[in-house]
Design a protein around this motif. Structure first.
Motif, PDB file in Angstrom:
ATOM      1  N   LEU A 102       0.771  -1.180  -0.017  1.00 50.74           N
ATOM      2  CA  LEU A 102       0.063  -0.193   0.120  1.00 50.74           C
ATOM      3  C   LEU A 102       1.039   1.063   0.071  1.00 50.74           C
ATOM      4  N   THR A 103       0.578   2.146  -0.828  1.00 52.95           N
ATOM      5  CA  THR A 103       1.461   3.376  -0.939  1.00 52.95           C
ATOM      6  C   THR A 103       0.506   4.525  -0.454  1.00 52.95           C
ATOM      7  N   LEU A 104       0.772   4.937   0.841  1.00 47.80           N
ATOM      8  CA  LEU A 104       0.120   6.000   1.598  1.00 47.80           C
ATOM      9  C   LEU A 104       0.617   7.664   1.125  1.00 47.80           C
ATOM     10  N   GLY A 105       0.054   7.932   0.034  1.00 49.91           N
ATOM     11  CA  GLY A 105       0.517   9.349  -0.506  1.00 49.91           C
ATOM     12  C   GLY A 105      -0.493  10.187  -0.777  1.00 49.91           C
ATOM     13  N   THR A 106      -0.552  10.800  -1.820  1.00 47.98           N
ATOM     14  CA  THR A 106      -1.700  11.778  -2.041  1.00 47.98           C
ATOM     15  C   THR A 106      -2.884  10.921  -2.076  1.00 47.98           C
ATOM     16  N   GLY A 107      -3.062  10.011  -2.816  1.00 53.42           N
ATOM     17  CA  GLY A 107      -4.014   8.711  -2.885  1.00 53.42           C
ATOM     18  C   GLY A 107      -3.698   7.386  -2.140  1.00 53.42           C
ATOM     19  N   LEU A 108      -4.280   6.429  -2.110  1.00 52.60           N
ATOM     20  CA  LEU A 108      -4.105   5.131  -1.549  1.00 52.60           C
ATOM     21  C   LEU A 108      -3.786   4.282  -2.597  1.00 52.60           C
ATOM     22  N   GLU A 161       1.209  18.831   7.035  1.00 55.72           N
ATOM     23  CA  GLU A 161       1.687  17.816   6.403  1.00 55.72           C
ATOM     24  C   GLU A 161       1.312  16.411   7.533  1.00 55.72           C
ATOM     25  N   ALA A 162       1.532  15.307   6.741  1.00 53.20           N
ATOM     26  CA  ALA A 162       1.236  13.980   7.541  1.00 53.20           C
ATOM     27  C   ALA A 162       2.310  14.037   8.799  1.00 53.20           C
ATOM     28  N   LYS A 163       3.480  14.663   8.215  1.00 54.89           N
ATOM     29  CA  LYS A 163       4.845  14.533   9.103  1.00 54.89           C
ATOM     30  C   LYS A 163       4.513  15.452  10.343  1.00 54.89           C
ATOM     31  N   THR A 164       3.627  16.389  10.118  1.00 53.23           N
ATOM     32  CA  THR A 164       3.401  17.436  11.316  1.00 53.23           C
ATOM     33  C   THR A 164       2.432  16.863  12.359  1.00 53.23           C
ATOM     34  N   VAL A 165       1.822  15.734  12.061  1.00 54.63           N
ATOM     35  CA  VAL A 165       0.747  15.119  13.035  1.00 54.63           C
ATOM     36  C   VAL A 165       1.727  14.166  13.713  1.00 54.63           C
ATOM     37  N   PHE A 166       2.594  13.470  13.089  1.00 49.71           N
ATOM     38  CA  PHE A 166       3.419  12.449  13.881  1.00 49.71           C
ATOM     39  C   PHE A 166       4.368  13.290  14.766  1.00 49.71           C
ATOM     40  N   ASN A 214       6.972   7.032   5.742  1.00 50.59           N
ATOM     41  CA  ASN A 214       8.068   7.624   6.437  1.00 50.59           C
ATOM     42  C   ASN A 214       8.179   7.596   7.920  1.00 50.59           C
ATOM     43  N   ALA A 215       6.838   7.650   8.393  1.00 51.79           N
ATOM     44  CA  ALA A 215       6.756   7.716  10.070  1.00 51.79           C
ATOM     45  C   ALA A 215       7.541   6.693  10.612  1.00 51.79           C
ATOM     46  N   GLY A 216       7.661   5.555   9.916  1.00 53.77           N
ATOM     47  CA  GLY A 216       8.125   4.271  10.426  1.00 53.77           C
ATOM     48  C   GLY A 216       7.400   3.658  11.667  1.00 53.77           C
ATOM     49  N   GLU A 217       8.259   3.123  12.712  1.00 52.56           N
ATOM     50  CA  GLU A 217       7.895   2.176  13.658  1.00 52.56           C
ATOM     51  C   GLU A 217       6.643   3.027  14.259  1.00 52.56           C
ATOM     52  N   ILE A 218       6.837   4.335  14.526  1.00 51.07           N
ATOM     53  CA  ILE A 218       5.529   4.800  15.289  1.00 51.07           C
ATOM     54  C   ILE A 218       4.205   4.804  14.455  1.00 51.07           C
ATOM     55  N   LEU A 219       4.377   4.359  13.284  1.00 50.25           N
ATOM     56  CA  LEU A 219       2.906   4.063  12.489  1.00 50.25           C
ATOM     57  C   LEU A 219       3.007   2.456  12.384  1.00 50.25           C
ATOM     58  N   ARG A 220       4.146   1.930  12.317  1.00 54.85           N
ATOM     59  CA  ARG A 220       4.087   0.346  12.006  1.00 54.85           C
ATOM     60  C   ARG A 220       3.621  -0.731  13.184  1.00 54.85           C
ATOM     61  N   ARG A 221       4.342  -0.130  14.334  1.00 64.98           N
ATOM     62  CA  ARG A 221       4.018  -1.026  15.470  1.00 64.98           C
ATOM     63  C   ARG A 221       2.634  -0.917  15.842  1.00 64.98           C
ATOM     64  N   GLY A 233      -3.326 -15.675  12.891  1.00 64.03           N
ATOM     65  CA  GLY A 233      -2.335 -14.542  12.674  1.00 64.03           C
ATOM     66  C   GLY A 233      -2.626 -13.575  11.628  1.00 64.03           C
ATOM     67  N   VAL A 234      -1.839 -12.630  11.470  1.00 65.77           N
ATOM     68  CA  VAL A 234      -1.799 -11.769  10.156  1.00 65.77           C
ATOM     69  C   VAL A 234      -0.428 -11.531   9.583  1.00 65.77           C
ATOM     70  N   PRO A 235      -0.308 -11.195   8.483  1.00 63.82           N
ATOM     71  CA  PRO A 235       1.036 -11.052   7.965  1.00 63.82           C
ATOM     72  C   PRO A 235       1.792  -9.933   8.629  1.00 63.82           C
ATOM     73  N   ASP A 236       3.268 -10.094   8.496  1.00 60.13           N
ATOM     74  CA  ASP A 236       3.857  -8.922   9.048  1.00 60.13           C
ATOM     75  C   ASP A 236       3.811  -7.784   8.212  1.00 60.13           C
ATOM     76  N   ILE A 237       3.869  -6.456   8.788  1.00 58.38           N
ATOM     77  CA  ILE A 237       3.935  -5.162   8.005  1.00 58.38           C
ATOM     78  C   ILE A 237       5.354  -4.629   8.173  1.00 58.38           C
ATOM     79  N   LYS A 238       5.764  -4.439   6.774  1.00 59.41           N
ATOM     80  CA  LYS A 238       7.054  -3.899   6.814  1.00 59.41           C
ATOM     81  C   LYS A 238       7.059  -2.466   6.053  1.00 59.41           C
ATOM     82  N   ILE A 239       8.060  -1.544   6.389  1.00 62.89           N
ATOM     83  CA  ILE A 239       7.933  -0.337   5.506  1.00 62.89           C
ATOM     84  C   ILE A 239       9.019  -0.403   4.330  1.00 62.89           C
ATOM     85  N   ALA A 240       8.395   0.162   3.107  1.00 64.68           N
ATOM     86  CA  ALA A 240       9.101  -0.136   2.129  1.00 64.68           C
ATOM     87  C   ALA A 240      10.641   0.153   2.062  1.00 64.68           C
TER      88      ALA A 240
END
Lengths: 324, 324
Positions: free
Chosen positions: B135-141, B219-224, B269-276, B293-300
């Motif tokens: 999934l690409t979390l950008g302007t769109g999904l 921006e998204a980064k501002t919220v994180f 780009n938020a990384g672990e604070i989003l992923r975990r 179970g569910v699959p592991d989530i990884k950052i690109a």
């Protein structure tokens, strides 16, 4: 002529059958499931009814190369355990070890909705198509996906549980323990719940009379019948149900873009009065629908035999993997 | 050594690149997209930047067997028209006839999110896996599905538009004209909208200060960033966003049961604070999660090159069909 042995397991009945190369059911026996008994007894019954239909057809069990079984559940290929079968209260059952005691054939087990989709593709409404979405509108919402004429059940054979995709974020409780699943809005059970909720607002609805004043007897058919006779509350319930269902289907369409959509299960017996408005709402509610269209929706044609035919043909058209 | 020619087309930039057999980018040129010009001009630019990178790499265009292009759109295989590319205002464009004037190679065009999923599978976070959800979390999904190491784009190559599945029945308006699409709740744009709505309730939030009092800059980064510094409103926005995203992903998991899930795009780009926390919510919000179970989530891992690498490799790992 080669023959195929299939067993369709439901919470109410087991149907065992012999299928020929043209996907015709040449012999079939149905027995009560006898839920509530032990795993030993139920799996022995599954074998017995299968052996019985073989005998009745005048063939020998050694004439078959596999035993295909459709069940309202799925097997975890990492553990070989049947994950859960709510109708029998089973959870993580070593199903193969019970079954192989009785019938010395390779056993293929697949989700019953996937088997029904395969059956309709080989012998029913989706004959001639290779990419098919089938939804079974029954007690639950069963979903089956056929890709390139084979069952698609996810990367690990535990997927394509279309009824448990989310349709209404944080919505109604589903039997699976989650909230807002498509099943909680699009199954026959959901339609009945929606009708009962509408009756709280309009206790004068014709629906009440059609079930002799006892709304515990209200069925999906009651709602359609009342609508046909002009009942406005029933019409609203059906319109809302069709909108939910069209939105659920739209998600599967944008993912798979199947060639055709088949509707089975009790609600689909309503026929054109369901199908036509659903087709219209699907076009409206699907991303890029106006630009590239949506697949045709058809009512299933194999009836109760779809799951049996699909189960029998699992060896040939199931997931392309070794199963025990 | 065999080389592959790819072009990643976005609304802001075009990136052309040469990829080697080990999926490494050995040469790359990026130019502004120059949206707003004519189709002739834009497609000529697409060709020119591709020819330029070939020249820069010191190879010859005849050394390539195809030209692979990733675009925020898809081609209707029945008409060979590019259905729509909102960034250029295009609708039903005969893209092949424009492109083939300039480069005499077989041309493969695929949705950019599908290309990114392929790039990450060949060279990034999903290396070694064969069944991948990205999934690409950008302007769109953007959503991409890899099945058996190949792009899955639906029965007709117009599918796997995961961002336009329904998440919230009758929910927020999506850019696509539908309501309640996953994109309308899970894109970076949606996160920013959710944060701005929260600021109406809490104008004192740290988020306001972090964008110098001008919330049009949020921006998204501002919220994180605000959450990391202890801002409670930002934390609530992120928690809600993660719950939406986990529910959207849960639907894809129950359908595909991929081996791994990759998150790309700006929000990732938020990384672990989003992923975990997303991994935790996915387990809770997925049907049968507690049992299987569910699959592991990884950052690109490929960053902006994922789409380019995937585009270049379309000939080998695209849909198994003839394209023009």
């Amino acid at each position: 002529m080669k023959y195929y042995l299939g067993l369709d397991v439901g919470g109410t009945n087991f149907a065992a059958g012999i299928i020929d190369e043209n996907y015709r059911v040449i012999e079939k026996i149905s027995v009560p499931a006898g839920a509530g008994r032990s795993i030993e007894e139920i799996t022995e019954d599954m074998a017995n009814v299968s052996l019985e239909v073989v005998k009745k057809a005048g063939v020998d069990i050694s004439d078959f190369t596999s035993w295909g079984i459709g069940m309202p559940s799925f097997v975890n290929p990492r553990t070989n355990l049947l994950v859960h079968a709510n109708c029998f209260g089973w959870k993580n059952v070593p199903i193969y070890s019970y079954l192989e005691r009785h019938i010395p054939l390779p056993i293929y087990i697949e989700n019953d909705a996937n088997c029904a989709a395969l059956g309709e593709t080989l012998a029913g409404g989706a004959k001639g198509y290779e990419n098919v979405l089938m939804l079974t509108l029954g007690t639950g919402l069963g979903g089956g996906i056929i890709l390139n004429k084979k069952i698609y059940a996810g990367a690990d054979m535990m997927g394509a549980e279309l009824g448990h995709t989310k349709l209404v974020y944080n919505g109604a409780a589903c039997t699976c323990g989650q909230y807002g699943c498509a099943e909680a809005y699009c199954s026959a059970t959901a339609l009945i719940r929606q009708a009962k909720e509408a009756l709280e607002r309009d206790p004068e609805s014709l629906m009440v009379r059609l079930c002799d004043g006892d709304i515990s007897k209200l069925e999906a058919k009651t709602v359609f019948d009342a609508m046909k006779q002009g009942d406005d509350t029933a019409r609203q319930v059906i319109e809302q149900y069709i909108d939910y269902l069209s939105c659920a289907i739209s998600s599967f369409v944008v993912i798979f873009r199947p060639e055709i959509i088949i509707l089975g299960g009790g609600v689909a017996n309503a026929g054109e009065i369901l199908r036509r408005p659903l087709q219209e709402r699907l076009l409206v509610n699907t991303y890029a629908g106006s630009e590239i269209g949506v697949p045709d929706i058809k009512i299933a044609e194999c009836g109760n035999d779809a799951g049996l035919i699909g189960a029998a043909m699992l060896e040939k058209y199931g997931m392309n993997r070794n199963q025990k």
